[in-house]
Motif scaffolding. Structure first.
Motif, PDB file in Angstrom:
ATOM      1  N   VAL A  78      59.878  84.085  27.284  1.00 49.54           N
ATOM      2  CA  VAL A  78      59.297  83.941  25.943  1.00 49.54           C
ATOM      3  C   VAL A  78      59.736  85.092  25.042  1.00 49.54           C
ATOM      4  O   VAL A  78      60.199  84.869  23.913  1.00 49.54           O
ATOM      5  N   ARG A  79      59.603  86.322  25.529  1.00 48.09           N
ATOM      6  CA  ARG A  79      59.964  87.497  24.728  1.00 48.09           C
ATOM      7  C   ARG A  79      61.444  87.469  24.351  1.00 48.09           C
ATOM      8  O   ARG A  79      61.813  87.704  23.194  1.00 48.09           O
ATOM      9  N   HIS A  84      63.537  84.858  24.268  1.00 48.35           N
ATOM     10  CA  HIS A  84      63.823  83.737  23.363  1.00 48.35           C
ATOM     11  C   HIS A  84      63.403  84.088  21.937  1.00 48.35           C
ATOM     12  O   HIS A  84      64.192  83.981  20.999  1.00 48.35           O
ATOM     13  N   PHE A  85      62.159  84.523  21.778  1.00 46.92           N
ATOM     14  CA  PHE A  85      61.644  84.809  20.442  1.00 46.92           C
ATOM     15  C   PHE A  85      62.351  85.996  19.796  1.00 46.92           C
ATOM     16  O   PHE A  85      62.704  85.946  18.622  1.00 46.92           O
ATOM     17  N   ILE A 122      57.751  74.156  28.697  1.00 46.89           N
ATOM     18  CA  ILE A 122      58.146  75.513  28.322  1.00 46.89           C
ATOM     19  C   ILE A 122      59.241  75.481  27.257  1.00 46.89           C
ATOM     20  O   ILE A 122      59.091  76.081  26.186  1.00 46.89           O
ATOM     21  N   SER A 182      58.028  73.968  23.921  1.00 44.53           N
ATOM     22  CA  SER A 182      57.144  74.864  23.162  1.00 44.53           C
ATOM     23  C   SER A 182      57.927  75.973  22.479  1.00 44.53           C
ATOM     24  O   SER A 182      57.686  76.292  21.310  1.00 44.53           O
ATOM     25  N   LEU A 183      58.862  76.583  23.212  1.00 42.74           N
ATOM     26  CA  LEU A 183      59.690  77.641  22.623  1.00 42.74           C
ATOM     27  C   LEU A 183      60.530  77.096  21.470  1.00 42.74           C
ATOM     28  O   LEU A 183      60.652  77.720  20.416  1.00 42.74           O
ATOM     29  N   MET A 226      51.773  82.344  23.513  1.00 40.56           N
ATOM     30  CA  MET A 226      52.605  81.355  24.209  1.00 40.56           C
ATOM     31  C   MET A 226      52.526  81.583  25.712  1.00 40.56           C
ATOM     32  O   MET A 226      52.397  80.634  26.485  1.00 40.56           O
ATOM     33  N   LEU A 227      52.585  82.832  26.131  1.00 39.99           N
ATOM     34  CA  LEU A 227      52.478  83.164  27.547  1.00 39.99           C
ATOM     35  C   LEU A 227      51.141  82.697  28.107  1.00 39.99           C
ATOM     36  O   LEU A 227      51.079  82.125  29.198  1.00 39.99           O
ATOM     37  N   ARG A 258      57.031  85.865  30.827  1.00 45.35           N
ATOM     38  CA  ARG A 258      56.978  86.765  29.673  1.00 45.35           C
ATOM     39  C   ARG A 258      58.403  87.092  29.210  1.00 45.35           C
ATOM     40  O   ARG A 258      58.681  87.119  28.014  1.00 45.35           O
ATOM     41  N   VAL A 291      54.448  85.801  21.255  1.00 44.11           N
ATOM     42  CA  VAL A 291      54.773  85.962  22.675  1.00 44.11           C
ATOM     43  C   VAL A 291      53.527  85.832  23.549  1.00 44.11           C
ATOM     44  O   VAL A 291      53.489  85.026  24.486  1.00 44.11           O
TER      45      VAL A 291
END
Length: 194
Positions: free
Chosen positions: A88-89, A91-92, A156, A159-160, A183-184, A85, A180
């Protein structure tokens, strides 16, 4: 004196991100970077040998800061799910908060010559290592079944990266961070997270 020099260096990098995101790397002229930074054209060459070096340093400095920040955030996580998490969080949200940098990293760096790609590979490999480390921790803790680290990292990071490119190129505005949780969920399923 050193603080003033560092401040000017950072202003030039910030200006380069803006100028390159607006004009594209090949169309961007050094005088535009200088104007946005509030320095004389020749000042750029006191800090950088070429426009190519400016682009390389932008990526090294800004993405280096991003990865250092993510490493710090990961220290607070106790589970693989929390670590994923955080990746992803972070990065985004970083890309969303730094749209011009996202444009440069997603579009301009991919069109560059092999010398530029080679110079930025160290940062990319550091990010790859960070992701692989999270997966390895998950395997060692029993939260992730034994899996190929490289393939999992490719899934991973890929996708990001693709989600960020899609966001940058979208015709209608939307938030990147709204992705987020979906994707998670994708990563949890693919890694068979326990």
């Amino acid at each position: 004196m050193e603080t003033q020099r560092e401040g000017k260096f950072q202003r030039i990098l910030d200006a380069a991100v803006e100028a390159i995101s607006e004009s594209g790397y090949h169309q961007c002229q050094v005088n535009k970077i200088a104007r946005l930074a509030g320095v004389a054209d020749g000042t750029i060459y006191l800090y950088f040998k070429s426009k190519e070096e400016v682009l390389i340093r932008v990526f090294q400095e800004r993405m280096g800061d991003f990865i250092a920040y993510m490493r710090h955030e990961l220290l607070e996580c106790e589970t693989t799910k929390a670590r994923l998490r955080t990746i992803v969080r972070t990065h985004f949200s970083y890309m969303e908060q730094n749209r011009s940098l996202a444009i440069v990293s997603q579009l301009e760096l991919r069109q560059s010559d092999p010398r530029i790609r080679s110079a930025i590979n160290v940062i990319i490999l550091d990010y790859f290592s960070l992701i692989e480390g999270v997966i390895l921790q998950g395997i060692q803790s029993g939260e992730v079944p034994d899996t190929d680290l490289r393939v999992a990292r490719q899934m991973i990071f890929g996708s990001l990266d693709e989600a960020t490119t899609d966001w940058v190129m979208a015709r209608s505005p939307r938030t990147l961070t709204s992705g987020v949780e979906p994707m998670l969920a994708l990563f949890e399923g693919a890694l068979r997270l326990r």
